[in-house]
Design a protein around this motif. Structure first.
Motif, PDB file in Angstrom:
ATOM      1  N   MET A  75     -18.491  -9.904  37.033  1.00 52.30           N
ATOM      2  CA  MET A  75     -17.037  -9.738  36.897  1.00 52.30           C
ATOM      3  C   MET A  75     -16.684  -9.068  35.583  1.00 52.30           C
ATOM      4  SD  MET A  75     -15.747 -13.571  36.130  1.00 52.30           S
ATOM      5  CE  MET A  75     -17.069 -14.688  36.353  1.00 52.30           C
ATOM      6  N   SER A  77     -12.921  -8.255  33.170  1.00 52.67           N
ATOM      7  CA  SER A  77     -11.461  -8.371  33.128  1.00 52.67           C
ATOM      8  C   SER A  77     -10.903  -7.722  31.871  1.00 52.67           C
ATOM      9  CB  SER A  77     -11.037  -9.840  33.196  1.00 52.67           C
ATOM     10  OG  SER A  77     -11.456 -10.516  32.037  1.00 52.67           O
ATOM     11  N   ILE A  78      -9.637  -7.399  31.930  1.00 54.69           N
ATOM     12  CA  ILE A  78      -8.964  -6.790  30.767  1.00 54.69           C
ATOM     13  C   ILE A  78      -7.464  -7.112  30.856  1.00 54.69           C
ATOM     14  CG2 ILE A  78      -8.511  -4.568  31.892  1.00 54.69           C
ATOM     15  CD1 ILE A  78      -9.071  -3.188  29.231  1.00 54.69           C
ATOM     16  N   SER A  79      -6.858  -7.292  29.704  1.00 53.58           N
ATOM     17  CA  SER A  79      -5.394  -7.442  29.655  1.00 53.58           C
ATOM     18  C   SER A  79      -4.824  -6.182  29.027  1.00 53.58           C
ATOM     19  CB  SER A  79      -4.998  -8.647  28.798  1.00 53.58           C
ATOM     20  OG  SER A  79      -5.465  -9.826  29.386  1.00 53.58           O
ATOM     21  N   VAL A  80      -3.875  -5.572  29.673  1.00 54.92           N
ATOM     22  CA  VAL A  80      -3.256  -4.361  29.126  1.00 54.92           C
ATOM     23  C   VAL A  80      -1.733  -4.483  29.170  1.00 54.92           C
ATOM     24  CG1 VAL A  80      -5.142  -2.811  29.779  1.00 54.92           C
ATOM     25  CG2 VAL A  80      -3.240  -3.139  31.340  1.00 54.92           C
ATOM     26  N   GLY A  81      -1.097  -3.695  28.348  1.00 54.17           N
ATOM     27  CA  GLY A  81       0.359  -3.716  28.332  1.00 54.17           C
ATOM     28  C   GLY A  81       0.914  -2.317  28.127  1.00 54.17           C
ATOM     29  N   SER A 138      -2.619  -9.841  37.630  1.00 57.40           N
ATOM     30  CA  SER A 138      -1.661 -10.929  37.407  1.00 57.40           C
ATOM     31  C   SER A 138      -0.915 -10.706  36.104  1.00 57.40           C
ATOM     32  CB  SER A 138      -2.370 -12.280  37.388  1.00 57.40           C
ATOM     33  OG  SER A 138      -3.400 -12.258  36.449  1.00 57.40           O
ATOM     34  N   VAL A 140       0.463 -11.790  32.622  1.00 56.03           N
ATOM     35  CA  VAL A 140       0.081 -12.799  31.633  1.00 56.03           C
ATOM     36  C   VAL A 140       1.152 -13.079  30.595  1.00 56.03           C
ATOM     37  CG1 VAL A 140      -2.406 -12.488  31.875  1.00 56.03           C
ATOM     38  CG2 VAL A 140      -1.188 -11.122  30.201  1.00 56.03           C
ATOM     39  N   GLU A 154      -3.069  -8.762  33.511  1.00 52.82           N
ATOM     40  CA  GLU A 154      -4.520  -8.892  33.507  1.00 52.82           C
ATOM     41  C   GLU A 154      -5.079  -8.302  34.796  1.00 52.82           C
ATOM     42  OE1 GLU A 154      -6.595 -12.415  34.456  1.00 52.82           O
ATOM     43  OE2 GLU A 154      -8.115 -12.081  32.943  1.00 52.82           O
ATOM     44  N   ILE A 156      -8.654  -8.122  36.971  1.00 53.17           N
ATOM     45  CA  ILE A 156     -10.012  -8.656  37.085  1.00 53.17           C
ATOM     46  C   ILE A 156     -10.678  -8.019  38.300  1.00 53.17           C
ATOM     47  CG2 ILE A 156      -9.088 -10.769  38.188  1.00 53.17           C
ATOM     48  CD1 ILE A 156     -11.679 -12.159  37.365  1.00 53.17           C
TER      49      ILE A 156
ATOM     50  N   ASN B  45       2.009  -4.002  21.711  1.00 49.67           N
ATOM     51  CA  ASN B  45       2.831  -3.403  22.767  1.00 49.67           C
ATOM     52  C   ASN B  45       3.600  -2.170  22.279  1.00 49.67           C
ATOM     53  OD1 ASN B  45       3.462  -6.295  24.742  1.00 49.67           O
ATOM     54  ND2 ASN B  45       2.681  -4.348  25.462  1.00 49.67           N
ATOM     55  N   GLY B  48       1.063   0.163  23.379  1.00 52.14           N
ATOM     56  CA  GLY B  48       0.474  -0.140  24.682  1.00 52.14           C
ATOM     57  C   GLY B  48      -1.043  -0.160  24.601  1.00 52.14           C
ATOM     58  N   GLY B  49      -1.692  -0.269  25.748  1.00 53.35           N
ATOM     59  CA  GLY B  49      -3.159  -0.300  25.771  1.00 53.35           C
ATOM     60  C   GLY B  49      -3.692  -1.704  25.944  1.00 53.35           C
ATOM     61  N   GLU B  50      -4.965  -1.890  25.576  1.00 54.65           N
ATOM     62  CA  GLU B  50      -5.586  -3.206  25.791  1.00 54.65           C
ATOM     63  C   GLU B  50      -5.044  -4.236  24.811  1.00 54.65           C
ATOM     64  OE1 GLU B  50      -9.866  -3.390  25.558  1.00 54.65           O
ATOM     65  OE2 GLU B  50      -9.848  -5.541  25.987  1.00 54.65           O
ATOM     66  N   LEU B  51      -4.758  -5.439  25.323  1.00 54.28           N
ATOM     67  CA  LEU B  51      -4.331  -6.555  24.480  1.00 54.28           C
ATOM     68  C   LEU B  51      -5.561  -7.455  24.324  1.00 54.28           C
ATOM     69  CD1 LEU B  51      -0.980  -7.225  26.383  1.00 54.28           C
ATOM     70  CD2 LEU B  51      -1.264  -5.845  24.330  1.00 54.28           C
ATOM     71  N   THR B  55      -7.266 -10.630  26.478  1.00 54.89           N
ATOM     72  CA  THR B  55      -8.488 -10.394  27.269  1.00 54.89           C
ATOM     73  C   THR B  55      -9.510 -11.484  26.972  1.00 54.89           C
ATOM     74  OG1 THR B  55      -8.117  -8.012  27.208  1.00 54.89           O
ATOM     75  CG2 THR B  55     -10.329  -8.727  27.762  1.00 54.89           C
ATOM     76  N   GLN B  59     -10.796 -14.530  29.407  1.00 47.84           N
ATOM     77  CA  GLN B  59     -12.219 -14.554  29.786  1.00 47.84           C
ATOM     78  C   GLN B  59     -12.833 -15.922  29.476  1.00 47.84           C
ATOM     79  OE1 GLN B  59     -13.830 -11.126  27.772  1.00 47.84           O
ATOM     80  NE2 GLN B  59     -13.493  -9.783  29.519  1.00 47.84           N
TER      81      GLN B  59
END
Lengths: 167, 108
Positions: A75, A77-81, A138, A140, A154, A156, B45, B48-51, B55, B59
């Motif tokens: 697996m 996963s990453i969180s982006v905004g 999802s 976050v 997020e 995944i 923010n 933007g981009g990866e937070l 993450t 995880q």
């Protein structure tokens, strides 16, 4: 003349705290997002050109009828905004309706990134393919308590990595 | 990660034969984002981009949910979990629930 001066003086905070942050967000957001998207595209191309093969599918059965040596759940996963500028554009679109293109950029990046990272991870561990891949999204975090303008998502991706028997 | 336990999101463990099934097993955890990570993510923010803070947090939480699911399966005498699925949901303004579930089985 004095009235004009007072109006300009009152506009300074508006410029500093409203216009300037969004302008900087537009400039640096485009630059930063373009940079990470280009880097990912280069990594994807390098992997595709490496001849690694390594199919990734959402089929529930392995593609080969060969004996399987080992399998494992993998697996990523990453969180982006989105940027403040993109959120503002999204807010405008919410008012008028229509496609929110400003959000597409980071959503597309998040999905591609998790699939790429999962593929790299399983290749490094010596697996031949990943089957039954699922990608989920999802929310976050929220931009604020008052509405649903989301600022963090997020992504995944997970699947079953398979290594075929060489004998 | 799996500590000798086979995990798969397919209905079987590829290349193995299921000999017994022990039903649904699950593991979950609720994690709150701390205020410093929220502030950091707020500034991130801007472009933007990866937070990254989120993450890593999610995880860790997902691994904990997986561990709990595996402990549940081990307690039932299973050596594998098939058809594993994940779910994430925001339970309040600043917290998220990570949930993992699957079917505990014994494989040969």
């Amino acid at each position: 003349m004095e009235v004009l001066f007072i109006i300009l003086l009152n506009l300074i905070p508006v410029f500093l705290f409203v216009v300037l942050p969004f302008f900087l967000s537009w400039v640096f957001g485009n630059w930063h997002q373009g940079r990470i998207i280009n880097r990912l595209a280069a990594e994807e191309m390098a992997l595709n050109n490496s001849g690694a093969g390594h199919p990734v599918s959402n089929l529930s059965k392995p593609s080969q009828a060969t004996e399987i040596e080992v399998s494992m759940l993998v697996m990523s996963s990453i969180s982006v905004g989105p940027s403040w500028w993109q959120m503002m554009l999204g807010g405008w679109k919410n008012f008028f309706g229509g496609r929110i293109e400003s959000y597409d950029k980071m959503h597309g990046y998040g999905r591609r990134k998790v699939l790429h990272d999962m593929r790299v991870q399983s290749l490094q561990q010596g697996f031949d393919e990943i089957i039954n891949v699922r990608v989920e999204t999802s929310m976050v975090t929220k931009k604020s308590q008052r509405d649903d303008k989301t600022a963090g998502y997020e992504f995944i991706a997970y699947g079953t990595a398979i290594k075929y028997s060489r004998s | 990660m799996s500590q000798g336990m086979h995990l798969s999101n397919t209905e079987t463990v590829p290349g193995k034969l299921i000999t017994a099934s022990y039903g649904l097993v699950q593991g979950s955890t609720v994690r709150a984002k701390n205020v410093f990570k929220d502030i950091g993510a707020g500034f991130k923010n801007m472009v933007g981009g990866e937070l990254k803070a989120y993450t890593e947090l999610l995880q860790e939480a997902r691994n904990e949910a997986l561990q709990r699911m595996m402990m549940d399966a081990q307690a039932r005498g299973a050596n594998a979990i098939v058809n594993v699925r994940f779910a994430t949901s925001a339970v309040s303004g600043g917290a998220a629930e990570l949930f993992a579930y699957g079917t505990a089985v014994t494989v040969q």
